[in-house]
Design a protein around this motif. Structure first.
Motif, PDB file in Angstrom:
ATOM      1  N   ALA A 136       1.045  -0.975  -0.034  1.00  9.22           N
ATOM      2  CA  ALA A 136       0.315  -0.111   0.088  1.00  9.22           C
ATOM      3  C   ALA A 136       1.011   1.221  -0.022  1.00  9.22           C
ATOM      4  N   ARG A 137       0.674   2.208  -0.827  1.00  7.89           N
ATOM      5  CA  ARG A 137       1.282   3.551  -0.784  1.00  7.89           C
ATOM      6  C   ARG A 137       0.909   4.459   0.052  1.00  7.89           C
ATOM      7  N   ASN A 138      -0.509   4.269   0.375  1.00  8.61           N
ATOM      8  CA  ASN A 138      -1.172   5.562   1.266  1.00  8.61           C
ATOM      9  C   ASN A 138      -2.008   4.726   2.342  1.00  8.61           C
ATOM     10  N   PRO A 139      -2.512   5.521   3.511  1.00  8.79           N
ATOM     11  CA  PRO A 139      -3.441   4.855   4.205  1.00  8.79           C
ATOM     12  C   PRO A 139      -4.755   4.275   3.764  1.00  8.79           C
ATOM     13  N   GLU A 140      -5.258   4.919   2.662  1.00  4.31           N
ATOM     14  CA  GLU A 140      -6.716   4.489   2.270  1.00  4.31           C
ATOM     15  C   GLU A 140      -6.283   3.246   1.526  1.00  4.31           C
ATOM     16  N   GLN A 141      -5.459   3.004   0.794  1.00  2.00           N
ATOM     17  CA  GLN A 141      -5.197   1.626   0.152  1.00  2.00           C
ATOM     18  C   GLN A 141      -4.830   0.625   1.356  1.00  2.00           C
ATOM     19  N   ALA A 142      -4.044   0.853   2.381  1.00  2.00           N
ATOM     20  CA  ALA A 142      -3.980   0.020   3.345  1.00  2.00           C
ATOM     21  C   ALA A 142      -5.126  -0.412   4.114  1.00  2.00           C
ATOM     22  N   VAL A 143      -5.972   0.527   4.461  1.00  2.00           N
ATOM     23  CA  VAL A 143      -7.394   0.187   5.055  1.00  2.00           C
ATOM     24  C   VAL A 143      -8.064  -0.613   3.949  1.00  2.00           C
ATOM     25  N   SER A 144      -8.303  -0.462   2.819  1.00  2.00           N
ATOM     26  CA  SER A 144      -9.033  -1.121   1.984  1.00  2.00           C
ATOM     27  C   SER A 144      -8.359  -2.658   1.970  1.00  2.00           C
ATOM     28  N   ASN A 145      -7.070  -2.766   1.816  1.00  2.00           N
ATOM     29  CA  ASN A 145      -6.525  -4.157   1.896  1.00  2.00           C
ATOM     30  C   ASN A 145      -6.878  -4.974   3.129  1.00  2.00           C
ATOM     31  N   ALA A 146      -6.923  -4.072   4.372  1.00  2.00           N
ATOM     32  CA  ALA A 146      -7.220  -4.948   5.445  1.00  2.00           C
ATOM     33  C   ALA A 146      -8.714  -5.334   5.535  1.00  2.00           C
ATOM     34  N   HIS A 147      -9.644  -4.658   4.910  1.00  2.00           N
ATOM     35  CA  HIS A 147     -11.111  -4.981   4.932  1.00  2.00           C
ATOM     36  C   HIS A 147     -11.284  -5.937   4.042  1.00  2.00           C
ATOM     37  N   ALA A 148     -10.492  -6.702   3.168  1.00  2.00           N
ATOM     38  CA  ALA A 148     -10.691  -7.671   2.537  1.00  2.00           C
ATOM     39  C   ALA A 148     -11.311  -9.015   3.415  1.00  2.00           C
ATOM     40  N   THR A 149     -10.823  -9.062   4.655  1.00  2.00           N
ATOM     41  CA  THR A 149     -11.144  -9.976   5.533  1.00  2.00           C
ATOM     42  C   THR A 149     -12.531 -10.075   5.969  1.00  2.00           C
ATOM     43  N   HIS A 150     -13.270  -8.896   5.563  1.00  2.00           N
ATOM     44  CA  HIS A 150     -14.592  -8.653   6.007  1.00  2.00           C
ATOM     45  C   HIS A 150     -15.537  -9.636   5.031  1.00  2.00           C
ATOM     46  N   ILE A 151     -14.892 -10.015   3.920  1.00  2.00           N
ATOM     47  CA  ILE A 151     -15.879 -10.520   2.644  1.00  2.00           C
ATOM     48  C   ILE A 151     -15.972 -12.177   3.096  1.00  2.00           C
ATOM     49  N   ILE A 152     -17.053 -12.693   2.793  1.00  2.00           N
ATOM     50  CA  ILE A 152     -17.032 -14.284   3.037  1.00  2.00           C
ATOM     51  C   ILE A 152     -17.368 -14.714   1.637  1.00  2.00           C
ATOM     52  N   LEU A 153     -16.724 -15.579   1.367  1.00  2.00           N
ATOM     53  CA  LEU A 153     -16.851 -16.199  -0.157  1.00  2.00           C
ATOM     54  C   LEU A 153     -17.348 -17.690   0.100  1.00  2.00           C
ATOM     55  N   LYS A 154     -18.531 -17.912  -0.444  1.00  2.00           N
ATOM     56  CA  LYS A 154     -19.161 -19.359  -0.392  1.00  2.00           C
ATOM     57  C   LYS A 154     -18.261 -20.401  -1.451  1.00  2.00           C
ATOM     58  N   ARG A 155     -18.596 -21.490  -1.159  1.00  2.00           N
ATOM     59  CA  ARG A 155     -18.000 -22.566  -2.278  1.00  2.00           C
ATOM     60  C   ARG A 155     -18.409 -22.157  -3.489  1.00  2.00           C
ATOM     61  N   ASP A 156     -19.796 -21.959  -3.775  1.00  2.00           N
ATOM     62  CA  ASP A 156     -20.164 -21.852  -5.052  1.00  2.00           C
ATOM     63  C   ASP A 156     -19.482 -20.819  -5.808  1.00  2.00           C
ATOM     64  N   GLU A 157     -19.329 -19.525  -4.945  1.00  2.00           N
ATOM     65  CA  GLU A 157     -18.810 -18.276  -5.374  1.00  2.00           C
ATOM     66  C   GLU A 157     -17.210 -18.425  -5.872  1.00  2.00           C
ATOM     67  N   MET A 158     -16.542 -19.354  -4.835  1.00  2.00           N
ATOM     68  CA  MET A 158     -15.145 -19.723  -5.273  1.00  2.00           C
ATOM     69  C   MET A 158     -15.246 -20.427  -6.980  1.00  2.00           C
ATOM     70  N   ASP A 159     -15.968 -21.447  -6.853  1.00  2.00           N
ATOM     71  CA  ASP A 159     -16.240 -21.948  -7.987  1.00  2.00           C
ATOM     72  C   ASP A 159     -16.424 -21.179  -9.304  1.00  2.00           C
ATOM     73  N   PHE A 160     -17.339 -20.270  -9.071  1.00  2.00           N
ATOM     74  CA  PHE A 160     -17.789 -19.198 -10.031  1.00  2.00           C
ATOM     75  C   PHE A 160     -16.239 -18.429 -10.670  1.00  2.00           C
ATOM     76  N   ILE A 161     -15.648 -17.756  -9.542  1.00  2.00           N
ATOM     77  CA  ILE A 161     -14.415 -17.312  -9.849  1.00  2.00           C
ATOM     78  C   ILE A 161     -13.386 -18.256 -10.479  1.00  2.00           C
ATOM     79  N   ASN A 162     -13.191 -19.418 -10.125  1.00  3.75           N
ATOM     80  CA  ASN A 162     -12.215 -20.392 -10.823  1.00  3.75           C
ATOM     81  C   ASN A 162     -12.629 -20.577 -12.353  1.00  3.75           C
ATOM     82  N   LYS A 163     -14.068 -20.648 -12.539  1.00  7.22           N
ATOM     83  CA  LYS A 163     -14.438 -21.254 -13.885  1.00  7.22           C
ATOM     84  C   LYS A 163     -14.188 -20.071 -14.678  1.00  7.22           C
ATOM     85  N   GLN A 164     -14.283 -18.588 -14.331  1.00  3.25           N
ATOM     86  CA  GLN A 164     -13.803 -17.563 -14.990  1.00  3.25           C
ATOM     87  C   GLN A 164     -12.488 -17.397 -15.344  1.00  3.25           C
TER      88      GLN A 164
END
Length: 328
Positions: free
Chosen positions: A295-323
């Protein structure tokens, strides 16, 4: 924030670890030191307690920035990961490549992990980081000119002296990992891994999983390519290594952006940015322990950290992998 143990140790790392290569400026078109310090502190406030750095990043600049950023924080509340084995001030070992320092002066980079060099590098890192121990000390790249036994004997000495807690490696394939096992009780391999760069999942990641070692994924956003913010006519700052990197050709950017558009609705559904969705996918990928994100600035750093707030279901992981199958 989520935390995961490093192999069978008592060391817990934040799954989003602050990667400070760009913070050092070198090969990224310079840096703003205060912005970098603020970014690390903002990440820490979001629960990012682990910071990865290296002497070569800005020829000491990155480590100095990390040392400044963690001043005032109780030392056992942060985990410092740094490296050794890349010298710009000593012409010894495997010649790596020609480069320039942050002031534009030419420098030659060598991969060297001789015993005395490691001892010196550790002392220099401790001084720059303003600490008396390093949580994870990693060889940056293999050095074919130095016996592995000599390299890890030096690291063992540092562990015995209390200057290093655990040993790790970087950019080791399965054959080198097996050899390293003969000389030291190493705990992690830091390797490149992203949605578009998955070579390491063929042999290296499975080897680590089978042998109970942790995998630290670097460049999970592929140096910014997977943010969705890159355009085919993007102009990089002078000294930015991406200007000549094959992932950043106009064709590569167009193909990657087409893939990102397919998963953008899922990011929108999650109330997340594309970068956050990519990071969540990365830390959920089998065998990946943590992801190192710059991260080059605080905004990017906070955004990266908030990635852990997301929950991906199995079918959603499968969808991404298919793409991804279409893209790759």
């Amino acid at each position: 924030m989520e935390y995961r143990k490093l192999a069978n140790t008592d060391l817990e790392l934040s799954v989003i670890t602050f990667g400070s290569w760009a913070a050092g400026g070198w090969m990224w078109g310079a840096t703003n030191r205060q912005d970098a310090v603020n970014a690390i502190r903002a990440a820490y406030n979001e629960g990012v307690t682990s910071i990865d750095t290296a002497p070569i990043y800005g020829q000491g600049t990155s480590e100095e920035i990390v040392g400044q950023a963690i001043e005032g924080i109780k030392r056992d509340k942060v985990q410092i990961l740094t490296k050794y084995g890349m010298r710009w001030d000593l012409a010894k070992g495997d010649f790596a490549f020609k480069s320039q320092d942050n002031d534009g002066h030419p420098i030659d980079i060598y991969k060297y992990a001789g015993k005395e060099s490691i001892i010196k590098e550790c002392e220099d890192s401790l001084r720059r980081l303003k600490t008396d121990y390093i949580d994870l000390y990693q060889i940056h790249w293999p050095d074919t000119t130095t016996p592995m036994s000599e390299t890890f004997e030096a690291v063992e000495r540092l562990i015995e002296q209390g200057k290093v807690r655990y040993a790790g490696v970087c950019n080791y394939d399965d054959h080198l990992l097996a050899e390293a096992d003969q000389y030291i009780s190493w705990v992690s391999d830091q390797i490149p891994f992203s949605m578009v760069n998955r070579e390491t999942e063929k042999k290296t990641i499975p080897w680590c999983v089978q042998h109970g070692k942790s995998v630290l994924a670097y460049s999970p956003l592929e140096r910014g390519l997977l943010t969705g913010k890159m355009t085919p006519n993007h102009k990089f700052a002078p000294g930015d290594h991406r200007a000549h990197h094959p992932f950043f050709t106009a064709e590569s950017i167009l193909r990657t952006n087409a893939f990102l558009e397919k998963i953008r609705p899922l990011a929108h559904e999650k109330g997340a940015s594309l970068s956050q969705l990519v990071l969540r996918w990365t830390i959920d990928h089998p065998g990946i322990t943590i992801a190192l994100v710059g991260a080059r600035n605080p905004e990017q750093a906070v955004s990266n950290a908030h990635a852990t707030h997301i929950i991906l279901k199995r079918d959603e992981m499968d969808f991404i992998n298919k793409q991804l199958e279409v893209l790759l």
